[in-house]
Design a protein around this motif. Structure first.
Motif, short mmCIF file in Angstrom:
data_model
loop_
_atom_site.label_atom_id
_atom_site.label_comp_id
_atom_site.label_asym_id
_atom_site.label_seq_id
_atom_site.Cartn_x
_atom_site.Cartn_y
_atom_site.Cartn_z
N GLN B 36 -90.11 -11.10 102.01
CA GLN B 36 -89.67 -10.10 101.57
C GLN B 36 -88.57 -10.21 100.69
O GLN B 36 -87.63 -11.22 101.07
CB GLN B 36 -89.15 -9.17 102.68
CG GLN B 36 -88.37 -7.84 102.19
CD GLN B 36 -87.58 -7.26 103.57
OE1 GLN B 36 -87.03 -7.72 104.14
NE2 GLN B 36 -88.39 -6.20 104.05
N GLN B 37 -88.32 -9.63 99.55
CA GLN B 37 -87.03 -9.77 98.52
C GLN B 37 -86.43 -8.51 98.15
O GLN B 37 -87.16 -7.57 97.46
CB GLN B 37 -87.82 -10.59 97.37
CG GLN B 37 -86.42 -10.82 96.63
CD GLN B 37 -86.93 -11.94 95.33
OE1 GLN B 37 -87.94 -11.82 94.88
NE2 GLN B 37 -85.99 -12.57 94.83
N HIS B 38 -85.43 -8.12 98.62
CA HIS B 38 -84.70 -7.06 98.18
C HIS B 38 -84.12 -7.11 96.86
O HIS B 38 -83.80 -8.38 96.52
CB HIS B 38 -83.58 -6.71 99.29
CG HIS B 38 -84.31 -5.82 100.58
ND1 HIS B 38 -84.14 -6.59 101.75
CD2 HIS B 38 -84.48 -4.46 100.75
CE1 HIS B 38 -84.70 -5.81 102.61
NE2 HIS B 38 -84.88 -4.53 101.96
N ALA B 39 -84.06 -6.10 96.31
CA ALA B 39 -83.28 -6.21 94.75
C ALA B 39 -82.07 -7.19 94.66
O ALA B 39 -81.05 -6.69 95.49
CB ALA B 39 -83.23 -4.89 94.08
N GLY B 40 -81.89 -7.96 93.92
CA GLY B 40 -80.64 -8.83 93.68
C GLY B 40 -80.77 -9.86 94.65
O GLY B 40 -79.51 -10.15 94.59
N GLU B 41 -81.52 -10.02 95.55
CA GLU B 41 -81.25 -11.01 96.93
C GLU B 41 -82.39 -12.00 96.95
O GLU B 41 -83.41 -11.88 96.02
CB GLU B 41 -81.29 -10.00 98.19
CG GLU B 41 -80.13 -9.05 98.36
CD GLU B 41 -80.26 -8.47 99.36
OE1 GLU B 41 -79.45 -7.46 99.70
OE2 GLU B 41 -80.81 -8.92 100.46
N ALA B 42 -82.14 -12.93 97.81
CA ALA B 42 -83.11 -14.15 97.72
C ALA B 42 -84.37 -13.60 98.50
O ALA B 42 -84.14 -12.66 99.49
CB ALA B 42 -82.55 -15.19 98.70
#
Lengths: 112, 109
Positions: B36-42
């Motif tokens: 899973q990748q949230h916007a702007g995150e790893a």
């Protein structure tokens, strides 16, 4: 330090300049990786290291170099930056061949 | 060549169920991952399948069929915080991860 630390968080770099992105992990993972992530292309492997003292080329290695002098550190160097190297760079590590990858928080690099 | 296919974007309603599909063609197979990748995150690890079948972990489940080169991630009781990109990755015969481009999941109230 907990996990993987990348530095800097973001950088604006003039074309032609040299730049080293730092990556340090404290999990004693053998394998480390550098990826770039561009919109619509997913994660692409630049270089990897299966263990300290060894490195290998990934899918998009041109213009980048790495070193792995010890287990913890895996710096990525752009010898002479070009605008096409504008991207988000993620460092990751894994414990041998098992388990998933742990990612750093990323470095957002803009080459102008 | 090696290829991972997943839909570019999906939209679902809060509280509902959504299935994100992933098909792959790789040189060898040593496991499939969902991140899973949230916007702007790893990216963060969600699940790992190496044998056929369903792996359940809370609201998230992942299914694998090696003979069909197919996996899906099932998200139940969707919450607004599930809005993120979901990445499918396959470990090939060289133990390198091959990544899909990701599926952006939009949750609407």
């Amino acid at each position: 330090i907990a996990g993987i630390t990348q530095a800097p968080t973001s950088q604006i770099l003039a074309a032609g300049r040299r730049m080293t992105l730092r990556c340090t992990q404290d999990m004693r993972h053998n394998a480390m990786y550098w990826y770039r992530q561009d919109l619509g292309l997913g994660l692409r492997l630049i270089h990897y290291s299966n263990t300290a003292g060894t490195t290998g080329k990934g899918e998009v290695p041109d213009g980048y170099s790495v070193s792995r002098a010890n287990t913890d550190d895996f710096p990525l160097t752009l010898a002479s930056a070009v605008p096409s190297q504008t991207s988000v760079y993620f460092c990751a590590s894994s414990a041998s061949d098992s388990g998933g990858y742990t990612f750093g928080s990323g470095t957002r690099l803009t080459v102008v | 060549g090696q290829n991972i296919d997943q839909p570019t974007e999906m939209t679902a309603t809060e509280g509902a169920i959504v299935q994100i599909n992933c098909t792959y063609q790789t040189s060898g197979f040593n496991g499939l991952f969902w991140y899973q990748q949230h916007a702007g995150e790893a990216p963060t690890f969600l699940s790992y399948n190496v044998l056929d079948g369903l792996e359940e972990k809370g609201r998230f489940s992942s299914f694998l069929s090696r003979s069909k080169g197919y996996s899906y991630l099932l998200l139940k009781e969707l919450q607004m915080k599930d809005s993120a990109s979901y990445l499918c990755a396959v470990r090939d015969s060289n133990y390198q991860l091959i990544w899909g481009a990701g599926t952006k999941l939009i949750i609407k109230p």
